[in-house]
Design an enzyme around this catalytic site. Structure first.
Site, PDB file in Angstrom:
ATOM      1  N   CYS B 310       0.813  -1.210   0.000  1.00  0.00           N
ATOM      2  CA  CYS B 310       0.000   0.000   0.000  1.00  0.00           C
ATOM      3  C   CYS B 310       0.853   1.270   0.000  1.00  0.00           C
ATOM      4  O   CYS B 310       0.943   1.966   1.003  1.00  0.00           O
ATOM      5  CB  CYS B 310      -0.982   0.037   1.162  1.00  0.00           C
ATOM      6  N   CYS B 492      -5.881   1.699  -4.401  1.00  0.00           N
ATOM      7  CA  CYS B 492      -5.491   2.336  -3.160  1.00  0.00           C
ATOM      8  C   CYS B 492      -6.428   3.521  -2.930  1.00  0.00           C
ATOM      9  O   CYS B 492      -6.248   4.570  -3.543  1.00  0.00           O
ATOM     10  CB  CYS B 492      -4.048   2.811  -3.310  1.00  0.00           C
TER      11      CYS B 492
HETATM   12  C1  LIG Z   1      -1.104   0.218   6.736  1.00  0.00           C
HETATM   13  C2  LIG Z   1      -1.595  -0.607   5.589  1.00  0.00           C
HETATM   14  C3  LIG Z   1      -2.560  -0.084   4.757  1.00  0.00           C
HETATM   15  C4  LIG Z   1      -3.030  -0.829   3.679  1.00  0.00           C
HETATM   16  N1  LIG Z   1      -4.027  -0.308   2.903  1.00  0.00           N
HETATM   17  C5  LIG Z   1      -4.519  -1.030   1.890  1.00  0.00           C
HETATM   18  C6  LIG Z   1      -5.614  -0.549   1.128  1.00  0.00           C
HETATM   19  O1  LIG Z   1      -6.139   0.530   1.366  1.00  0.00           O
HETATM   20  N2  LIG Z   1      -6.085  -1.313   0.108  1.00  0.00           N
HETATM   21  C7  LIG Z   1      -5.526  -2.526  -0.173  1.00  0.00           C
HETATM   22  O2  LIG Z   1      -6.004  -3.184  -1.079  1.00  0.00           O
HETATM   23  N3  LIG Z   1      -4.465  -3.012   0.519  1.00  0.00           N
HETATM   24  C8  LIG Z   1      -3.953  -2.298   1.551  1.00  0.00           C
HETATM   25  N4  LIG Z   1      -2.903  -2.806   2.289  1.00  0.00           N
HETATM   26  C9  LIG Z   1      -2.122  -3.947   1.787  1.00  0.00           C
HETATM   27  C10 LIG Z   1      -2.684  -5.327   2.074  1.00  0.00           C
HETATM   28  O3  LIG Z   1      -3.024  -5.478   3.421  1.00  0.00           O
HETATM   29  C11 LIG Z   1      -1.648  -6.365   1.678  1.00  0.00           C
HETATM   30  O4  LIG Z   1      -1.226  -6.095   0.370  1.00  0.00           O
HETATM   31  C12 LIG Z   1      -2.215  -7.775   1.739  1.00  0.00           C
HETATM   32  O5  LIG Z   1      -2.496  -8.098   3.074  1.00  0.00           O
HETATM   33  C13 LIG Z   1      -1.216  -8.754   1.139  1.00  0.00           C
HETATM   34  O6  LIG Z   1      -1.617 -10.074   1.352  1.00  0.00           O
HETATM   35  P1  LIG Z   1      -0.520 -11.247   1.557  1.00  0.00           P
HETATM   36  O7  LIG Z   1      -1.289 -12.472   1.803  1.00  0.00           O
HETATM   37  O8  LIG Z   1       0.472 -11.181   0.488  1.00  0.00           O
HETATM   38  O9  LIG Z   1       0.242 -10.828   2.883  1.00  0.00           O
HETATM   39  P2  LIG Z   1      -0.338 -10.874   4.355  1.00  0.00           P
HETATM   40  O10 LIG Z   1      -1.789 -10.547   4.347  1.00  0.00           O
HETATM   41  O11 LIG Z   1       0.569 -10.015   5.152  1.00  0.00           O
HETATM   42  O12 LIG Z   1      -0.211 -12.392   4.790  1.00  0.00           O
HETATM   43  C14 LIG Z   1       1.010 -13.084   4.827  1.00  0.00           C
HETATM   44  C15 LIG Z   1       0.813 -14.264   5.765  1.00  0.00           C
HETATM   45  O13 LIG Z   1       1.920 -15.141   5.645  1.00  0.00           O
HETATM   46  C16 LIG Z   1       2.297 -15.586   6.928  1.00  0.00           C
HETATM   47  N5  LIG Z   1       3.715 -15.930   6.843  1.00  0.00           N
HETATM   48  C17 LIG Z   1       4.778 -15.101   6.736  1.00  0.00           C
HETATM   49  N6  LIG Z   1       5.908 -15.795   6.643  1.00  0.00           N
HETATM   50  C18 LIG Z   1       5.558 -17.094   6.677  1.00  0.00           C
HETATM   51  C19 LIG Z   1       6.276 -18.312   6.631  1.00  0.00           C
HETATM   52  N7  LIG Z   1       7.603 -18.312   6.498  1.00  0.00           N
HETATM   53  N8  LIG Z   1       5.602 -19.469   6.720  1.00  0.00           N
HETATM   54  C20 LIG Z   1       4.242 -19.484   6.833  1.00  0.00           C
HETATM   55  N9  LIG Z   1       3.511 -18.365   6.897  1.00  0.00           N
HETATM   56  C21 LIG Z   1       4.163 -17.186   6.812  1.00  0.00           C
HETATM   57  C22 LIG Z   1       2.002 -14.432   7.841  1.00  0.00           C
HETATM   58  O14 LIG Z   1       1.791 -14.873   9.181  1.00  0.00           O
HETATM   59  C23 LIG Z   1       0.734 -13.854   7.224  1.00  0.00           C
HETATM   60  O15 LIG Z   1      -0.426 -14.387   7.804  1.00  0.00           O
HETATM   61  C24 LIG Z   1      -2.463  -2.100   3.412  1.00  0.00           C
HETATM   62  C25 LIG Z   1      -1.492  -2.636   4.262  1.00  0.00           C
HETATM   63  C26 LIG Z   1      -1.064  -1.904   5.349  1.00  0.00           C
HETATM   64  C27 LIG Z   1      -0.047  -2.500   6.267  1.00  0.00           C
END
Ligand SMILES: Cc1cc2nc3c(=O)[nH]c(=O)nc-3n(C[C@H](O)[C@H](O)[C@H](O)COP(=O)(O)OP(=O)(O)OC[C@H]3O[C@@H](n4cnc5c(N)ncnc54)[C@H](O)[C@@H]3O)c2cc1C
Lengths: 116, 548
Positions: B310, B492
């Protein structure tokens, strides 16, 4: 976001409202039924003054909804700025006004029927 | 390998080895049926191993393991159903070929007088087999594809859970395992609202269990080593998981330690805010921001030099602070300074221009090419790295720290990241930006923040990435040609004050791609705010459940 379908919108509404979702759906369905009754029976059974009263109350409810909506979303009326914002707000107000107004017409027509 | 031809469409053989499969394809076989249970002999290739090579060679595969006691009429009917619908010629195998041959005899004896043996017998085939057949034959089918593929999803966050949900719906019989250590799931897009005092911290707290689809194995461990060369993942608890397909969805790590003097314990103290560290940090950040808004002073809003999730969040936070200062009447005795890591405020030129305009309107100053390197909480002095090895110091009353972001260590230590180029340094995995398939390990996909693609580190991107990766896996299993691609969609909602936002949505080519007709992506308004404040969490949880 992209491709907001009716199915997706329904699912999102369910997520948003949680436990209140189905009661609200039932309430809206009841209101829609009342509105339908109002549309069918109203013209014949409800006098002009009652119509005006019902639609007046409906309009007041619509305006109240328009004034309240930005605040409910932690915004303010001053922040309703774009044409789309206004269209959305007016559509909301009109929807509430019609739904409430017609429901009142239906209730009045039903009352007439029981009185007759 | 001895092949015995039983009729023009069917041959049988003893155990085949993966390396023999390409030769079978050359010999004209279009389907392989395995009639042997795994593990009968030490060193016996598993059905799944044969399946992978078969599909790679363009051969359909079905698994119907039988033993002496399970050579039943039911099994024979299923076998007949497979023969009837799978493309021929078919090679069926078991240990010696005898069970496959026996199945064929039973199947033909069961319907000797029928005009079309296969047409009659297909009615008796199991639902799973028929579903698999329809898929293998390349016919459009809503039915789940039957397979025994082992699929491991590393990470059960936004991306991992969405992928698990979609896969569990589209595959029948697959062994899907999600490796995720955390019981708590966070709705991270809500952190900005918590950090601005709009929502309480618990608004962002959900339970992983509530979104883990039925039938999926949840391993509450951490993926400690990725061995894509051996098709295996090893966890911190020592569990070794072999897979046919791997989806890497670990998200990223926040490298607070890369900023000298910074630690997450400091959030909420000394005027330090950082919502990225979690719900508690977001709530503590709001305390710090609120105290700053009461007094006014110098507020600094940083942005790391790495790719980040983000990328609009640092901008939103500067706008929100500006708004709070105005509401509390302290804006005129304050400075709001945004430190950009490059010359640009945002990666999309049209958005940059618009933000520049709004910053000027709001009196938000910009220091370009300033990257936070160190902080001293006691003196409240921040040191920034500037171009050509320079540095600059600034004193703060309030500082919003956004740490550098990288791939988790276990990913960085593996062969999965880019080996060179901009993405290599932080360990983002080397996937094709359109298909999300790994460039060097064809059975590995990436979804979510971990992907080394030019855009797409948002939850809204996951909504579009997950179906693409899942589609490629399912189509490959079903021997169909995949067609879906990801266009870099990133969204966003850029909050510009409490009550207004711009619904910025774009793709790889920096095109603005608005979802809602009538909402100008560069116009501030109430409706985009409503979408962020009311609609986005619902859209997010609906996505995790595959409903939206
Ligand atoms: C402040 C903030 C504002 C945001 N605003 C927006 C917005 O307005 N709109 C939008 O669309 N997105 C927004 N986002 C972004 C969005 O939250 C992320 O892009 C999204 O969560 C990504 O998903 P992901 O599954 O890749 O990562 P995550 O949701 O972070 O999940 C990763 C998972 O993997 C697990 N993990 C990590 N390492 C390992 C490992 N080695 N083995 C097993 N499990 C592991 C973690 O525990 C976690 O549960 C924002 C994020 C933040 C922090």
């Amino acid at each position: 976001m992209q491709d907001i379908t009716i199915g997706a919108f329904w699912a999102m509404a369910g997520e948003m409202l949680g436990a209140a979702f189905w009661p609200l759906v039932l309430l809206i369905a009841a209101l829609a039924l009342l509105d339908f009754v109002g549309l069918v029976r109203g013209p014949k059974r409800v006098g002009r003054r009652s119509w005006l009263l019902a639609l007046g109350i409906g309009a007041a409810a619509g305006i109240a909804a328009m004034l309240a909506a930005p605040g409910i979303t932690q915004s303010s009326l001053a922040q309703v700025v774009t044409v789309t914002d206004w269209l959305f707000l007016v559509a909301l107000g009109l929807g509430v006004a019609l739904a409430v107004g017609l429901a009142l017409v239906a209730l009045l027509s039903l009352r007439r029927a029981t009185e007759a | 390998m001895d092949i015995k031809t039983l009729d023009e469409g069917l041959s049988v053989a003893g155990q085949i080895r993966p390396e023999e499969v390409p030769g079978l394809a050359e010999a004209g076989f279009r389907t392989i049926i395995c009639n042997r249970p795994d593990g009968e002999d030490p060193g016996q290739p598993t059905a799944a191993e044969i399946e992978i090579v078969a599909r790679a060679a363009g051969i359909a595969f079905a698994d119907l393991p039988v033993t002496g006691s399970s050579l039943t009429p039911e099994a024979a009917r299923t076998f007949a159903g497979l023969l009837d619908t799978l493309p021929g010629p078919v090679l069926a195998y078991c240990r010696s070929g005898a069970r496959s041959e026996r199945l064929w005899h039973m199947a033909t004896e069961a319907a000797p007088q029928s005009p079309g043996r296969r047409a009659v017998l297909v009615g008796g085939a199991t639902l799973a087999a028929v579903a698999g057949l329809a898929a293998v034959a390349g016919r459009p089918s809503q039915a789940a594809v039957a397979t025994r593929a082992r699929i491991v999803i590393a990470g059960g966050g936004a991306a991992g859970l969405t992928v698990a949900t979609l896969l569990s719906r589209q595959l029948e019989g697959a062994a899907i395992t999600v490796i995720e250590p955390r019981e708590e799931h966070n709705y991270q897009p809500g952190y900005t609202l918590v950090g601005a005092g709009v929502k309480p911290a618990d608004y962002t707290v959900l339970r992983t269990a509530d979104f883990m689809p039925a039938g999926v194995t949840w391993l509450r461990e951490t993926a400690a080593a990725f061995e894509p060369e051996a098709n295996a993942v090893v966890t911190d608890a020592g569990t070794r998981l072999e897979y046919d397909y791997l989806v890497v969805a670990t998200g990223l790590v926040l490298d607070y330690a890369a900023i000298e003097g910074m630690s997450t314990d400091l959030i909420g103290q000394h005027g330090i805010a950082s919502v990225y560290a979690g719900p508690a940090a977001a709530a503590a950040s709001w305390q710090a921001l609120s105290a700053f808004a009461d007094t006014g002073g110098v507020g600094i809003f940083t942005r790391p030099a790495t790719d980040m999730k983000c990328a609009g969040a640092p901008l939103k936070q500067a706008f929100l602070a500006d708004d709070h200062l105005r509401r509390r009447g302290t804006r005129d005795r304050s400075e709001v300074i945004y430190t950009a890591h490059s010359k640009l405020l945002f990666s999309v030129p049209l958005v940059t221009d618009r933000v520049e305009e709004l910053f000027v309107r709001q009196g938000i100053e910009v220091r370009r090419e300033h990257v936070l390197a160190a902080i001293d909480p006691a003196t409240r002095i921040a040191r920034f790295a500037t171009p050509e090895g320079g540095s600059a110091e600034m004193k703060w009353d309030f500082i919003n720290v956004i740490p550098p972001m990288r791939a988790p260590q276990s990913v960085r230590d593996s062969a999965l990241p880019w080996q060179e180029g901009r993405m290599a340094a932080d360990g983002w995995i080397e996937v094709d930006k359109f298909t999300l398939r790994h460039a060097r390990f064809a059975n590995v996909f990436g979804v979510g923040d971990i992907c080394g693609v030019p855009k797409g580190k948002t939850a809204a991107s996951v909504k579009w990435q997950a179906p693409v990766a899942v589609h490629h896996i399912v189509e490959e299993i079903a021997s169909r040609a995949p067609v879906m691609t990801y266009n870099g969609y990133t969204s966003c909602p850029l909050i510009t004050s409490i009550g207004t936002a711009m619904l910025v949505e774009f793709d790889y080519d920096d095109n603005l791609v608005p979802t809602f007709p009538g909402i100008d992506p560069l116009a501030e308004g109430w409706l985009p705010w409503v979408i962020k404040e009311v609609g986005l969490k619902a859209a997010y949880t609906a996505m995790l459940q595959g409903k939206a």
